[in-house]
Motif scaffolding. Sequence first.
Motif, PDB file in Angstrom:
ATOM      1  N   LEU A 124      37.947  45.098  37.144  1.00  0.00           N
ATOM      2  CA  LEU A 124      37.421  44.319  36.005  1.00  0.00           C
ATOM      3  C   LEU A 124      38.542  44.036  35.010  1.00  0.00           C
ATOM      4  CD1 LEU A 124      34.040  46.153  35.173  1.00  0.00           C
ATOM      5  CD2 LEU A 124      34.349  44.034  36.456  1.00  0.00           C
ATOM      6  N   GLU A 125      38.461  42.850  34.420  1.00  0.00           N
ATOM      7  CA  GLU A 125      39.322  42.501  33.278  1.00  0.00           C
ATOM      8  C   GLU A 125      38.414  42.028  32.158  1.00  0.00           C
ATOM      9  OE1 GLU A 125      42.131  39.614  34.556  1.00  0.00           O
ATOM     10  OE2 GLU A 125      43.336  41.060  35.680  1.00  0.00           O
ATOM     11  N   VAL A 126      38.557  42.652  30.991  1.00  0.00           N
ATOM     12  CA  VAL A 126      37.675  42.344  29.867  1.00  0.00           C
ATOM     13  C   VAL A 126      38.536  42.021  28.650  1.00  0.00           C
ATOM     14  CG1 VAL A 126      35.779  43.135  28.411  1.00  0.00           C
ATOM     15  CG2 VAL A 126      35.966  43.960  30.782  1.00  0.00           C
ATOM     16  N   ALA A 127      38.212  40.855  28.017  1.00  0.00           N
ATOM     17  CA  ALA A 127      38.905  40.441  26.792  1.00  0.00           C
ATOM     18  C   ALA A 127      37.862  40.000  25.772  1.00  0.00           C
ATOM     19  CB  ALA A 127      39.876  39.318  27.079  1.00  0.00           C
ATOM     20  N   PHE A 128      38.117  40.275  24.501  1.00  0.00           N
ATOM     21  CA  PHE A 128      37.199  39.826  23.445  1.00  0.00           C
ATOM     22  C   PHE A 128      38.016  39.548  22.178  1.00  0.00           C
ATOM     23  CE2 PHE A 128      37.572  44.375  22.864  1.00  0.00           C
ATOM     24  CZ  PHE A 128      37.670  44.539  21.486  1.00  0.00           C
ATOM     25  N   GLY A 129      37.446  38.757  21.293  1.00  0.00           N
ATOM     26  CA  GLY A 129      38.100  38.443  20.029  1.00  0.00           C
ATOM     27  C   GLY A 129      37.336  37.389  19.239  1.00  0.00           C
ATOM     28  N   ASP A 130      37.914  37.038  18.093  1.00  0.00           N
ATOM     29  CA  ASP A 130      37.334  36.015  17.218  1.00  0.00           C
ATOM     30  C   ASP A 130      38.212  34.782  17.335  1.00  0.00           C
ATOM     31  OD1 ASP A 130      36.071  34.555  15.323  1.00  0.00           O
ATOM     32  OD2 ASP A 130      36.585  35.849  13.627  1.00  0.00           O
ATOM     33  N   ALA A 131      37.843  33.916  18.291  1.00  0.00           N
ATOM     34  CA  ALA A 131      38.675  32.726  18.561  1.00  0.00           C
ATOM     35  C   ALA A 131      37.774  31.572  18.963  1.00  0.00           C
ATOM     36  CB  ALA A 131      39.675  33.027  19.664  1.00  0.00           C
ATOM     37  N   PRO A 132      38.064  30.384  18.455  1.00  0.00           N
ATOM     38  CA  PRO A 132      37.256  29.211  18.848  1.00  0.00           C
ATOM     39  C   PRO A 132      37.410  28.926  20.329  1.00  0.00           C
ATOM     40  CG  PRO A 132      38.586  28.755  16.908  1.00  0.00           C
ATOM     41  CD  PRO A 132      39.091  30.034  17.461  1.00  0.00           C
ATOM     42  N   ALA A 133      36.498  28.181  20.861  1.00  0.00           N
ATOM     43  CA  ALA A 133      36.559  27.795  22.257  1.00  0.00           C
ATOM     44  C   ALA A 133      37.838  27.047  22.541  1.00  0.00           C
ATOM     45  CB  ALA A 133      35.339  26.943  22.621  1.00  0.00           C
ATOM     46  N   ASN A 187      33.687  33.159  15.355  1.00  0.00           N
ATOM     47  CA  ASN A 187      33.727  32.596  16.717  1.00  0.00           C
ATOM     48  C   ASN A 187      33.896  33.752  17.737  1.00  0.00           C
ATOM     49  OD1 ASN A 187      33.879  29.554  16.184  1.00  0.00           O
ATOM     50  ND2 ASN A 187      35.577  30.321  14.910  1.00  0.00           N
ATOM     51  N   PHE A 188      32.929  34.682  17.747  1.00  0.00           N
ATOM     52  CA  PHE A 188      33.028  35.839  18.665  1.00  0.00           C
ATOM     53  C   PHE A 188      32.907  35.372  20.108  1.00  0.00           C
ATOM     54  CE2 PHE A 188      30.955  39.122  21.256  1.00  0.00           C
ATOM     55  CZ  PHE A 188      31.960  40.087  21.204  1.00  0.00           C
ATOM     56  N   ARG A 189      33.887  35.863  20.921  1.00  0.00           N
ATOM     57  CA  ARG A 189      33.884  35.553  22.356  1.00  0.00           C
ATOM     58  C   ARG A 189      34.196  36.820  23.149  1.00  0.00           C
ATOM     59  NH1 ARG A 189      38.322  31.255  22.856  1.00  0.00           N
ATOM     60  NH2 ARG A 189      38.035  31.726  25.079  1.00  0.00           N
ATOM     61  N   LEU A 190      33.628  36.891  24.390  1.00  0.00           N
ATOM     62  CA  LEU A 190      33.906  38.007  25.307  1.00  0.00           C
ATOM     63  C   LEU A 190      33.932  37.437  26.710  1.00  0.00           C
ATOM     64  CD1 LEU A 190      32.760  41.631  25.314  1.00  0.00           C
ATOM     65  CD2 LEU A 190      32.250  40.291  27.358  1.00  0.00           C
ATOM     66  N   GLU A 191      35.000  37.796  27.447  1.00  0.00           N
ATOM     67  CA  GLU A 191      35.154  37.305  28.817  1.00  0.00           C
ATOM     68  C   GLU A 191      35.311  38.480  29.769  1.00  0.00           C
ATOM     69  OE1 GLU A 191      38.484  34.715  28.867  1.00  0.00           O
ATOM     70  OE2 GLU A 191      37.426  33.047  27.855  1.00  0.00           O
ATOM     71  N   ILE A 192      34.534  38.433  30.889  1.00  0.00           N
ATOM     72  CA  ILE A 192      34.598  39.471  31.928  1.00  0.00           C
ATOM     73  C   ILE A 192      34.960  38.787  33.226  1.00  0.00           C
ATOM     74  CG2 ILE A 192      33.329  41.250  33.187  1.00  0.00           C
ATOM     75  CD1 ILE A 192      31.482  41.521  30.779  1.00  0.00           C
ATOM     76  N   SER A 193      36.060  39.239  33.824  1.00  0.00           N
ATOM     77  CA  SER A 193      36.493  38.690  35.112  1.00  0.00           C
ATOM     78  C   SER A 193      36.403  39.787  36.170  1.00  0.00           C
ATOM     79  CB  SER A 193      37.929  38.173  35.022  1.00  0.00           C
ATOM     80  OG  SER A 193      38.019  37.126  34.082  1.00  0.00           O
ATOM     81  N   VAL A 194      35.941  39.399  37.353  1.00  0.00           N
ATOM     82  CA  VAL A 194      35.786  40.336  38.461  1.00  0.00           C
ATOM     83  C   VAL A 194      36.828  40.011  39.516  1.00  0.00           C
ATOM     84  CG1 VAL A 194      34.248  41.226  40.246  1.00  0.00           C
ATOM     85  CG2 VAL A 194      33.328  40.568  38.011  1.00  0.00           C
TER      86      VAL A 194
END
Length: 640
Positions: free
Chosen positions: A312-321, A247-254
Amino acid sequence: MAFNTGLSGLRAASVDLEVTGNNIANASTVGFKGSRVQFGDLYASGFLSSGTNPIGDGVRVQDVAQSFGQGNISFTDNGLDMAISGDGFFILNNGGEIRYSRAGQFTIDKNGYVINNQSMRVQGYTADDDGNLSGIRGDLQIQTDNLAPRRTTNLISDLNLDSRESVLERRIRDFDPLTIADLQGEGFTFSYSDGTGDYTVPPLSATASASEAAAAINAAPGVTATATTTAVLDGGLTDNFISTAGNFRLEISVNGSAPIPLDLQGVSSLDELASAINATSDNAISASVVDHDNDPATAGRLRVIHSGGEPLEVAFGDAPAGDPLPPATAYEGEVFVTTNRNVAQVATDPASSGTNFETAFNDTPFTVTNEFNPIDQRTYNHATSTTIFDSLGNDHKLTQFFVKEPSPGNGVGQSQWSIYLQIDGELVGGTDQTPYTAIFDQDGELESINGDPNGEIIVTDWVPKDPSGQPNGADGPPADPGSVVSPIPEPAVSSAFILSLGDTSQYGATFGVNDQRQNGYTTGRLSGLDVSDQGVIFARYTNGQSKSLGQVALAAFNNTDGLSPVGDTTWVETFESGQPVIGAPDTGTLGSIEASSVEESNVDLSAELVNLIIAQRNYQANAKTIETSDSVTQTIINLR
């Protein structure tokens, strides 16, 4: 007595007929001067035997006087034909005998001497190889050889440089990236060298973003500021992690906003992840895969850039929605600042917490961003070209480039230009390293070039080359450049030459070349001859050059009537004429020369025909005297 009287009259009338007939015969002879008979009466008287009513003994011819009045001048198609307008005679050398003539029908013999129709050589003042006339009189000779080439040793340029031109060369200070932490809470004052006054940037807030800092600084004149935020993700984000995560996810916040939408369906590598980020609707966000620390042996890293410099704030991981990701990493932007040459000083607000910007300014040198380039006309203000010649007569193109510089000192009373020199596409005169510096005063007059008040540039490093760029065999640079002096003595022994810009000005007018001349030329063949009013014979050559070959000399006499005619329309000096006064045409009392012209005979044919009738009547009348005397005598004899 009557017989003798009549006989003397017959003789006199016969001479009159002969002189008149000779004048008529030479009415079309070039340079001929008509004659007239002068008569005198005869009286038979002794020392004590003169009576109160003496009877004349007839007439005698006292003199045949010549008339040296000016004849009409007519034009011809021979360039060496000459006519004298005024006093004087041509001087002719007839095998050592000097004769004088007004007949200017001249040509050239096989040896190049200027001669008349009787092969008498015309005399004048000779010229040296450089065309300088001497005071030595001799036979004029036309050299028909090719004109040898002459190398350029002196080039004079009279120019006006437009003082209204702006400085094209842009010197800037390009700072290393400044972190937002260096700028938060700071205020700045920019001072300018052109006297436009200071500009103050209000203190930034302690929480200002890089984009806010760039916008505030960019408002200052002469300053350009931009901001970017760069996030390099190297905390375990690899191709393997992406491909094995369920469950790869990546979030980018501006700037603390909600994460931007990303479509990560099917993403299994860093390259695919970068493509997914670049496909978002936020054009300020871009991503790429880069080598870690520029080391291609290590695994790639994902780089995310926000072009506006927002946090920028960047987070990533293997987590379900719906499940939280590991804590996001925050990235602050950097500010890139560039100031132009007008910014002389930066001072931080005394109330600020630090002096990072001021320190960075003082530590950053000026750099040239549009350095002079002869093939880029945007890097120079003016240029002009002319042709110069090497020792073999080969032509080369010399181009002068002029670049306006900032005024020296405080910019008052002086202006400065840089000068670059190029021959056949190669910079010479050392201008490939350092240009010449021309200083002009407040009146637009040239003060000096590299300190020389005469405005002379001595070029000593030119190697003449052929079109392929190889030396062409002509003389090259001098062995000792420091030995070259101005003016360069003749004969020159190197390719060194002097460019004189002493008459150059800098006025508020359009750039213009007032005069540009050099003393070199290629070889040339004789193409024609011209004769001036002063009798100077000029040779014209196919290379556009002309050279004086000599000057016709004229002679005048105190008593022109005393000259003795010797035929061929020439005269010789006599005791009565006095010695000749010799000089150049159009000097003193001597006349000027009319080229391609001849002086016609001064005989008035109408007057001569009338004189012919009169001479005939005189002859008849004198013959009648003899006839009458004979009749009287016969009557006496017949007396018985």
